[in-house]
Design an enzyme around this catalytic site. Structure first.
Site, PDB file in Angstrom:
ATOM      1  CG  HIS A 160      -2.112   0.950   1.220  1.00 29.23           C
ATOM      2  ND1 HIS A 160      -2.122   1.999   0.034  1.00 29.23           N
ATOM      3  CD2 HIS A 160      -3.287   1.130   1.892  1.00 29.23           C
ATOM      4  CE1 HIS A 160      -3.202   2.505   0.434  1.00 29.23           C
ATOM      5  NE2 HIS A 160      -3.809   2.043   1.494  1.00 29.23           N
TER       6      HIS A 160
ATOM      7  CG  HIS B 219      -5.831   6.185  -0.676  1.00 40.13           C
ATOM      8  ND1 HIS B 219      -6.621   5.093  -0.752  1.00 40.13           N
ATOM      9  CD2 HIS B 219      -6.098   6.893  -1.734  1.00 40.13           C
ATOM     10  CE1 HIS B 219      -7.392   5.065  -1.770  1.00 40.13           C
ATOM     11  NE2 HIS B 219      -7.072   6.067  -2.411  1.00 40.13           N
TER      12      HIS B 219
ATOM     13  CE1 TYR C 100      -3.986   5.630   6.106  1.00 41.58           C
ATOM     14  CE2 TYR C 100      -4.536   4.966   3.704  1.00 41.58           C
ATOM     15  CZ  TYR C 100      -4.861   5.429   5.414  1.00 41.58           C
ATOM     16  OH  TYR C 100      -6.399   5.436   5.244  1.00 41.58           O
TER      17      TYR C 100
END
Length: 368
Positions: free
Chosen positions: A182, A185, A187
């Site tokens: 990931h 977004h 992070y």
């Protein structure tokens, strides 16, 4: 007698070969945080949730799953760093495989999108920076009171890279078919990549190459651990989610697409420029096509797609696969509904992030 005319081909529902995986259609379950993994341990009710959305040859990506005890940013998100978590994931993965599905685990670290409440020993969250986030409500019963983060030292970064490596190994041990890193977004990885957050002056800050260094070190470690053919990466260069924007998102997206190609990873999963945040769709002149052309593996597009624009995106060769979040959440048989052009269940955003093991989770009806 002339043969009957075949039903029209729906590009979104045609087979696709993704590396070693034979997909029967191109509708992907996007990674969706659901806050139902009590105590950061996946629960038995997730077996039904994921298996409901599995289909033979369909690709599912799990909810974001923490790589360590410092990776958590809210209550009841799952992890994959302990033996207990690994064992809890196994029947969930088995449930998807029993339906013929292909299942990837999205691994993440939230970085500064956290509070000391969720951190070991009440310590400050870690990030590329010590700049804090604004406080926001995330659902009807919980407001995240973000704690000012602690800037990671350069000599600490290899430890975080290793957390991703171990999490990837654990995912494969669990039975997942691969992992998605990931990097989107707002992070941790994106907190390094984007210049509106990263204010460092060391080898992990400043230039585009330096800002992307950490993310690519994670990719390299994971590839070495489990093989490039089992690795995907999610990116959102255009979004400003969690106050994480960049002054030149096109350059960032292209740099990462080219860099990821050199690792020969399986796929790049990128969020459309129209998604200013995870919830806000805006008119945007930009496109993912340059990144799609720069990347040499499977390309997955996500962000605000419906049936028709998903069909068109595949038909126009703007993407190989399309990831659906909210629609797949509310329609566990989404590929079938798309095939029949059937009505879709409406979703209730108020039920997305509750802790209920059934309501807004596994109670959405199937077609008869």
């Amino acid at each position: 007698m002339a043969a009957e005319t075949d039903a029209p081909i729906i590009p979104l529902l045609t087979p696709y070969k993704m590396g070693n995986f034979n997909l029967s259609h191109r509708v992907v379950l996007a990674p969706l945080t659901r806050l139902r993994a009590y105590g950061n341990v996946p629960q038995p009710h997730a077996i039904l949730y994921y298996s409901q959305r599995a289909s033979p040859g369909g690709l599912l990506i799990s909810e974001a799953t923490g790589v360590s005890d410092t990776a958590q940013g809210s209550m009841n998100t799952p992890g994959i760093w302990t033996k207990e978590q690994v064992e809890a994931w196994k029947p969930i993965v088995d449930g998807v495989h029993a339906k013929g599905g292909i299942f990837f685990c999205q691994i993440w670290h939230v970085g500064r999108v956290s509070s000391s409440v969720y951190q070991p020993n009440g310590q400050a969250p870690i990030s590329s920076t010590d700049k804090p986030l604004k406080q926001i409500p995330i659902n009807s019963f919980e407001e995240l009171q973000f704690t000012r983060p602690r800037r990671l030292r350069a000599d600490e970064i290899p430890n975080i890279v290793n957390d991703f490596r171990v999490a990837a190994r654990n995912a494969i041990e669990t039975g997942f078919d691969g992992v998605e890193i990931h990097g989107a977004h707002g992070y941790l990885l994106e907190q390094f990549m984007k210049d509106k957050v990263n204010d460092r002056s060391d080898e992990y800050g400043g230039s585009l190459e330096n800002r992307c260094r950490f993310s690519l070190e994670v990719v390299e470690a994971v590839v070495k651990e489990i093989g490039a053919e089992r690795v995907g990466v999610r990116l959102s260069p255009f979004t400003e989610h969690e106050e994480c924007g960049d002054s030149d998102p096109i350059a960032l997206g292209l740099y990462m697409a080219n860099a990821l190609s050199r690792y020969n990873i399986l796929y790049c999963h990128m969020v459309e420029p129209r998604m200013k945040s995870a919830l806000e769709v805006v008119e945007c002149p930009h496109s993912l096509v340059p990144m799609r052309k720069a990347f040499n593996g499977t390309f997955i597009a996500a962000g605000g797609y419906g049936r028709e624009d998903g069909i068109n995106a595949v038909a126009d060769n703007r993407t190989d696969l399309v990831a659906y979040g909210r629609l797949f959440l509310a329609n566990p048989d989404l590929p079938k509904r798309f095939g029949l052009d059937a009505p879709l269940n409406k979703y209730n955003r108020q039920k997305f992030y509750t802790n209920d093991p059934v309501i807004g989770y596994t109670d959405y009806p199937f077609l008869e």
